[in-house]
Design an enzyme around this catalytic site. Structure first.
Site, short mmCIF file in Angstrom:
data_model
loop_
_atom_site.label_atom_id
_atom_site.label_comp_id
_atom_site.label_asym_id
_atom_site.label_seq_id
_atom_site.Cartn_x
_atom_site.Cartn_y
_atom_site.Cartn_z
N LYS A 117 4.75 -7.26 -24.88
CA LYS A 117 4.36 -6.33 -26.00
C LYS A 117 4.76 -7.23 -27.07
O LYS A 117 6.05 -7.94 -26.96
CB LYS A 117 4.73 -5.17 -25.81
CG LYS A 117 4.04 -4.14 -26.85
CD LYS A 117 2.79 -3.86 -26.28
CE LYS A 117 1.98 -2.48 -26.65
NZ LYS A 117 1.03 -2.13 -25.60
N1 GLU Z 1 -2.54 -2.73 -26.45
C1 GLU Z 1 -3.31 -2.29 -25.41
C2 GLU Z 1 -2.50 -1.63 -24.41
O1 GLU Z 1 -1.16 -1.35 -24.74
C3 GLU Z 1 -3.94 -3.39 -24.63
C4 GLU Z 1 -3.06 -4.68 -24.10
C5 GLU Z 1 -4.15 -5.67 -23.61
O2 GLU Z 1 -5.43 -5.72 -23.98
O3 GLU Z 1 -3.60 -6.84 -23.39
O4 GLU Z 1 -2.69 -1.54 -23.21
#
Ligand code: GLU
Length: 427
Positions: A117
């Site tokens: 993240k």
């Molecule tokens: N931000 C989204 C999540 O928390 C998508 C992450 C992604 O597609 O890599 O799942």
């Protein structure tokens, strides 16, 4: 145990969400029969990068410094994967917790990724589009050696979108000297983005409603739905509920909410938000505060906004029989205990909102192969993956007599632990 970890020189991850994530993890360590050494490894991220960088405001004379983060939780499963969020309170501990949640999420649906993240501590509503572009490009260049199609693949999250990913992809491509669409997912389709990625999280979440409703013996048709948060996830979750014949009685965003017992016109609300960026001024129903939203009489509640929205303070007021978690970490562990006692069927974030990263995985595969799939193919495969994961988690929960969140964590953590054990320790 997690208190010891925090006391043990690892205070850098300290944040409410990280504490919550460790609490959840520690509860599952015993249930999953996890090896102590592996548990110790999984409690903390493997890598973290903190950057600070300047960006020029539109008023050329003003230069502001901002912080950015990228955390990679587990590197044993393949490249790492997870969104980038822009928010006023982003910090290392929050991003670390979210990276950990991404690891479990990917493992639950069986994607070949570890969790990551990232984020920039800036309120996206206070910056202009050119400012956002400059921040995104500089942030990308600060983390450029940390990301890559075979290393770590960012995606949109709170406060970022397809345009943000397009700028990231362009900046990365400029610096490596060729177009590299597979470095990020959630891009516009013209740049190698996947069709159906925008709606994937909301749609995937709602694809679990029929199974959840059947399990507790509740009809879907006419069910009253309340949606907290009307960003990308909330909008498409509300739309999917609307299209399935539910009555979406309330929606809200940072500007406040609206309530109509007869059901709201979701496509109209989405058009309004596309034009004005918020629900403010959308004329329908009666106004309602975000705080009152949780106490509304309803059958299904969809938290799709910030983390920690359902707390021990408001969980007692919830009347919904099903909660579908669209946001990451929307329910504190104190609230979870209350909901468990009340018998609310909670579809946890790490299972419920995995549709987003699943279609991100499809996008990454399509980019690497330069071969693009049809919408029917993508939606079909998304449904298949979501419902398989749901059924597996549901049977773990029934067999062991545990709630769905614990069952999902058992499944995710076991898979990662088994992979780590099989790879062994270097050197
Ligand atoms: N931000 C989204 C999540 O928390 C998508 C992450 C992604 O597609 O890599 O799942």
């Amino acid at each position: 145990m997690h208190e010891d970890i925090l006391a043990d020189g690892l205070r850098e991850w300290e944040s409410p969400l990280y504490r919550e994530s460790l609490k959840q993890f520690d509860r599952v360590v015993d249930v999953a029969g996890l090896d102590d050494n592996i548990a110790e490894r999984l409690r903390v991220p493997q890598r973290a990068l903190i950057v600070s960088f300047p960006f020029r405001h539109d008023d050329y004379s003003e230069v502001q410094s901002v912080y950015g983060y990228r955390v990679q939780h587990v590197l044993s499963m393949g490249p790492t994967k997870g969104g980038i969020r822009y928010a006023a309170d982003v910090n290392l501990g929050e991003v670390a917790a979210l990276a950990m949640l991404m690891t479990w999420k990917c493992a639950i649906v069986g994607l070949p990724f570890g969790g990551a993240k990232g984020g920039v501590r800036i309120d996206p509503l206070t910056i202009s589009r050119p400012e956002k572009q400059r921040i995104t490009r500089r942030f990308t260049s600060e983390i450029i050696n940390f990301i890559g199609p075979n290393k770590d693949i960012p995606a949109p999250d709170m406060g970022t979108d397809g345009q943000t990913m397009a700028w990231m992809m362009d900046t990365y491509s400029q610096q490596v000297g060729h177009s590299e669409p597979a470095v990020v997912t959630g891009k516009p389709p013209e740049l190698g983005g996947s069709v159906a990625r925008i709606e994937a999280t909301g749609r995937g979440l709602l694809s679990l409603l029929p199974g959840s409703a059947a399990h507790i013996g509740m009809p879907v048709e006419g069910a009253r739905v309340v949606v907290h948060g009307f960003g990308n996830v909330g909008q498409y979750a509300a739309l999917a509920a609307f299209e399935m014949g539910c009555k979406v009685v309330a929606i809200s965003d940072v500007s406040g909410g609206i309530y109509d017992q007869a059901g709201l016109d979701i496509p109209a609300a989405m058009q309004w938000v596309a034009r004005t960026r918020s629900l403010e001024g959308f004329e329908a129903g009666e106004p309602i505060t975000n705080a009152d939203l949780f106490g509304l009489d309803c059958d299904i509640l969809i938290p799709a906004a910030i983390g920690g929205a359902i707390t021990a303070e408001n969980a007692g007021d919830i009347t919904a029989r099903i909660i579908l978690e669209g946001a990451n970490g929307p329910t504190t562990s104190g609230a979870d205990d209350i909901l468990r006692d009340k018998g609310v069927f909670v579809v946890p974030d790490i299972l419920g909102n995995a549709g987003g990263v699943t279609v991100s995985y499809f996008e990454w595969v399509q980019d690497l192969q330069n071969y693009f799939w049809s919408e029917t193919e993508i939606v079909g495969r998304l449904r298949e993956i979501m419902s398989r994961a749901f059924n597996e988690v549901l049977s773990i929960s029934i067999d062991r007599g545990i709630d769905l969140r614990t069952a999902a964590l058992v499944k995710g953590i076991r898979r990662v632990a088994d992979a780590k054990l099989a790879r062994g320790v270097f050197p």
